[in-house]
Structure formats: C-alpha cells, structure tokens
Write an enzyme that holds these catalytic residues in place. Structure first.
Site, mmCIF file in Angstrom:
data_model
loop_
_atom_site.group_PDB
_atom_site.id
_atom_site.type_symbol
_atom_site.label_atom_id
_atom_site.label_comp_id
_atom_site.label_asym_id
_atom_site.label_seq_id
_atom_site.Cartn_x
_atom_site.Cartn_y
_atom_site.Cartn_z
ATOM 1 N N ASP A 141 77.946 49.550 -14.475
ATOM 2 C CA ASP A 141 78.606 49.989 -15.690
ATOM 3 C C ASP A 141 79.979 49.338 -15.820
ATOM 4 O O ASP A 141 80.898 49.904 -16.401
ATOM 5 C CB ASP A 141 78.755 51.517 -15.693
ATOM 6 C CG ASP A 141 79.128 52.059 -17.065
ATOM 7 O OD1 ASP A 141 79.657 53.191 -17.140
ATOM 8 O OD2 ASP A 141 78.907 51.344 -18.072
ATOM 9 N N LYS A 144 80.275 43.616 -18.654
ATOM 10 C CA LYS A 144 78.848 43.335 -18.913
ATOM 11 C C LYS A 144 78.445 41.927 -18.465
ATOM 12 O O LYS A 144 77.299 41.722 -18.089
ATOM 13 C CB LYS A 144 78.521 43.563 -20.396
ATOM 14 C CG LYS A 144 78.996 44.921 -20.897
ATOM 15 C CD LYS A 144 78.582 46.082 -19.979
ATOM 16 C CE LYS A 144 79.467 47.313 -20.183
ATOM 17 N NZ LYS A 144 79.313 48.326 -19.078
ATOM 18 N N ASP A 169 73.862 50.383 -17.473
ATOM 19 C CA ASP A 169 74.296 50.962 -18.738
ATOM 20 C C ASP A 169 74.522 49.851 -19.763
ATOM 21 O O ASP A 169 74.742 48.686 -19.402
ATOM 22 C CB ASP A 169 75.589 51.764 -18.546
ATOM 23 C CG ASP A 169 75.956 52.582 -19.783
ATOM 24 O OD1 ASP A 169 77.148 52.851 -19.979
ATOM 25 O OD2 ASP A 169 75.042 52.926 -20.569
ATOM 26 N N ASN A 170 74.466 50.193 -21.049
ATOM 27 C CA ASN A 170 74.895 49.310 -22.145
ATOM 28 C C ASN A 170 74.074 48.050 -22.328
ATOM 29 O O ASN A 170 74.608 47.011 -22.744
ATOM 30 C CB ASN A 170 76.358 48.889 -21.962
ATOM 31 C CG ASN A 170 77.261 50.054 -21.707
ATOM 32 O OD1 ASN A 170 77.853 50.179 -20.636
ATOM 33 N ND2 ASN A 170 77.366 50.953 -22.673
ATOM 34 N N GLU A 199 77.432 56.224 -26.082
ATOM 35 C CA GLU A 199 78.074 57.515 -25.833
ATOM 36 C C GLU A 199 78.826 58.029 -27.056
ATOM 37 O O GLU A 199 79.558 57.297 -27.711
ATOM 38 C CB GLU A 199 79.029 57.431 -24.631
ATOM 39 C CG GLU A 199 79.993 56.276 -24.637
ATOM 40 C CD GLU A 199 79.458 55.056 -23.891
ATOM 41 O OE1 GLU A 199 78.222 54.873 -23.822
ATOM 42 O OE2 GLU A 199 80.258 54.275 -23.393
HETATM 43 C C1 LU1 Z 1 84.044 43.045 -11.819
HETATM 44 C C2 LU1 Z 1 84.628 44.394 -11.704
HETATM 45 N N1 LU1 Z 1 84.931 44.921 -10.496
HETATM 46 C C3 LU1 Z 1 85.441 46.154 -10.406
HETATM 47 N N2 LU1 Z 1 85.729 46.950 -11.475
HETATM 48 C C4 LU1 Z 1 85.451 46.445 -12.688
HETATM 49 C C5 LU1 Z 1 84.892 45.173 -12.856
HETATM 50 N N3 LU1 Z 1 84.695 44.963 -14.178
HETATM 51 C C6 LU1 Z 1 85.144 46.059 -14.820
HETATM 52 N N4 LU1 Z 1 85.607 46.958 -13.931
HETATM 53 C C7 LU1 Z 1 86.143 48.265 -14.239
HETATM 54 O O1 LU1 Z 1 85.099 49.033 -14.833
HETATM 55 C C8 LU1 Z 1 85.531 49.599 -16.071
HETATM 56 C C9 LU1 Z 1 85.045 48.753 -17.198
HETATM 57 C C10 LU1 Z 1 83.833 48.887 -17.689
HETATM 58 C C11 LU1 Z 1 83.364 48.003 -18.808
HETATM 59 N N5 LU1 Z 1 82.583 48.824 -19.739
HETATM 60 C C12 LU1 Z 1 82.528 48.478 -21.022
HETATM 61 O O2 LU1 Z 1 83.086 47.470 -21.434
HETATM 62 C C13 LU1 Z 1 81.836 49.394 -21.959
HETATM 63 C C14 LU1 Z 1 82.063 49.227 -23.333
HETATM 64 C C15 LU1 Z 1 81.463 50.070 -24.272
HETATM 65 C C16 LU1 Z 1 81.723 49.864 -25.707
HETATM 66 C C17 LU1 Z 1 80.686 49.923 -26.624
HETATM 67 C C18 LU1 Z 1 80.938 49.726 -27.998
HETATM 68 C C19 LU1 Z 1 82.223 49.488 -28.437
HETATM 69 F F1 LU1 Z 1 82.469 49.319 -29.746
HETATM 70 C C20 LU1 Z 1 83.270 49.425 -27.524
HETATM 71 C C21 LU1 Z 1 83.025 49.607 -26.165
HETATM 72 C C22 LU1 Z 1 80.620 51.102 -23.835
HETATM 73 C C23 LU1 Z 1 80.384 51.276 -22.456
HETATM 74 O O3 LU1 Z 1 79.571 52.271 -22.003
HETATM 75 C C24 LU1 Z 1 80.976 50.423 -21.521
HETATM 76 O O4 LU1 Z 1 80.680 50.614 -20.194
HETATM 77 C C25 LU1 Z 1 87.020 49.570 -16.002
HETATM 78 C C26 LU1 Z 1 87.264 48.257 -15.269
HETATM 79 O O5 LU1 Z 1 88.524 48.233 -14.645
HETATM 80 MG MG MG Z 2 79.011 51.944 -19.998
#
Ligand code: LU1
Ligand code: MG
Length: 214
Positions: A141, A144, A169-170, A199
């Site tokens: 999650d 992406k 997810d997603n 969500e």
């Molecule tokens: C490579 C890596 N390693 C460790 N932590 C990582 C990582 N990449 C992200 N993370 C961490 O996970 C979290 C990020 C998750 C990314 N999830 C998303 O970008 C995400 C975006 C949406 C979304 C849908 C429609 C829209 F209009 C706008 C947004 C919905 C979701 O359920 C999501 O998970 C926070 C970040 O610091």
């Molecule tokens: Mg998600």
C-alpha cells in the site's frame, strides 16, 4: 506552524477512541476521514476485504509496505495470533511517528515492528535483521510504482514461499498497471481481483490477491 493531516488524525483518535480498543481506533479514523478530512487509509469497505484475507491466511509472518498513519496496521494486527511476526515499513519519519502513536493507542505496539526506511533498502536485509525466512502475508500500500520492483525483490531474496499471499491496494485507483500485468500473467502466481471502491468515495477501486505457487 500548521499541523499536518496525520497529526490531526492522531488528535481525532486520542479524542474519540478508547485506549486499548482497536475497533474504536479504526472507527475514529474512518469517521474523521468521512466527516473531516479524506486521507489515504485503506478504509472500511476495502478494510473488510483485508480483514477476511488476513483471517483466511492466519499468517505467522506479515509484511506491510506503506504504514502511513497505521490504520491498516491496526486492522491487521488486531486479527493476528499471538507470536505472529509483523513488520511494517514507512520511510517518512513524521508519518512513522504518528503511526507509532496510533498503534500504541490501540494497544497493539507489542505485535508490530515499525521499521523506518525505504522498502527497496529494507527488503534485501529482512532475513538478516529480523530472522524471517518467508512471509505468509504481504500487504502492499506504498508508492504505486514500487509494487512491481518490490515483488521482484521478494522473489530475488527468497522471501516468498509456496502459499505466500500478497494483497495489493489501489490496483484501479490510483492504479498499478505494471504490477497487475505481472502478477496476472506470471505462471508463478494465481491472482484474483476483489472489486470495491476508493476509500470513503464511490470511485471504483479494488484489491488484487496473488498466491505464490512456488
Ligand atoms: C518505497 C517506500 N518505502 C517505505 N515507505 C513508503 C514507500 N513509498 C511510500 N511510502 C510511504 O507509504 C505511504 C504512501 C502511500 C502511497 N499511497 C497512495 O499514494 C495512495 C493514494 C490514493 C489516492 C487515490 C485517489 C486520489 F485522488 C488521491 C490519492 C489512495 C490510496 O489508497 C493510496 O494508498 C506514505 C509514504 O511515506
Ligand atoms: Mg492505499
């Protein structure tokens, strides 16, 4: 300075949830996201699918990529049998701090190891650092465009065993086309799509469950 959305989410948990009660923490976050500010937690609708897959797998080892504020961490940890090893990975220190507090508020801090760092850096070290051989259940999650490179790292470092289950997810919104193409066409996985919604919205989204065949 202005608070961040994760900090406001934490405040909502501290105000509206009961300490030590994971269900109330989950409800407080869902209420906050429905009535105050949308946030990218897996949410209640996809969360129920996540719950059913975790319950079905009843894993001894779990990995989550992308802790964010710890919502799905709490959903997963509350279902795990005692002694289960659960690692969750988050590279944003501010998110990690909020997640630690939300996980602790739910009383689940002893069930979860939150590791701060990038998944691509951590995956190659997991066996050495945490004594894990393979993961029974992995929840993806995070960013992406990291789903595909990370599943390839799981294969390269032998972190998947026959029967390992990956849940992503997603896969529709924002979408993970390269990952979907890979797991749906690789002979090493049996994949199934669970239709749902993004969500807290009516937008189509869903989860992809992939069984590693060995
Ligand atoms: C490579 C890596 N390693 C460790 N932590 C990582 C990582 N990449 C992200 N993370 C961490 O996970 C979290 C990020 C998750 C990314 N999830 C998303 O970008 C995400 C975006 C949406 C979304 C849908 C429609 C829209 F209009 C706008 C947004 C919905 C979701 O359920 C999501 O998970 C926070 C970040 O610091
Ligand atoms: Mg998600």
């Amino acid at each position: 300075t202005r608070s961040t959305r994760p900090q406001r989410m934490l405040k909502a948990v501290q105000k509206n949830a009961i300490r030590g009660n994971p269900e109330s923490v989950i409800s407080a976050i869902d209420y906050f996201c429905k009535h105050s500010e949308w946030a990218m937690n897996v949410g209640d609708e996809k969360g129920c699918i996540l719950d059913s897959v975790v319950t079905e797998v009843d894993p001894s080892t779990v990995l989550e990529l992308g802790t964010y504020c710890g919502y799905s961490t709490v959903r997963i940890a509350r279902l795990l049998s005692p002694g289960t090893k659960f690692i969750t990975v988050e590279f944003n220190p501010a998110s990690a701090e909020v997640a630690r507090k939300i996980i602790a508020y739910a009383g689940l801090q002893d069930k979860v190891t939150l590791v701060e760092g990038a998944s691509g850096d951590l995956i190659p070290q997991i066996k050495k650092l945490y004594g894990i051989t393979t993961f029974d259940f992995i929840f993806l999650d995070h960013w992406k465009d990291r789903y595909l490179p990370d599943i390839k790292l799981f294969e390269e470092y032998g972190l998947l065993g026959k029967g390992s289950v990956l849940l992503a997810d997603n896969v529709i919104c924002p979408g993970t086309p390269e990952y979907l193409e890979y797991v749906r066409n690789s002979p090493r996985y049996e994949s199934r799509y669970y239709p749902s919604h993004l969500e807290y919205t009516k937008v189509e989204d869903g989860l992809e469950k992939s069984l590693f065949l060995g």
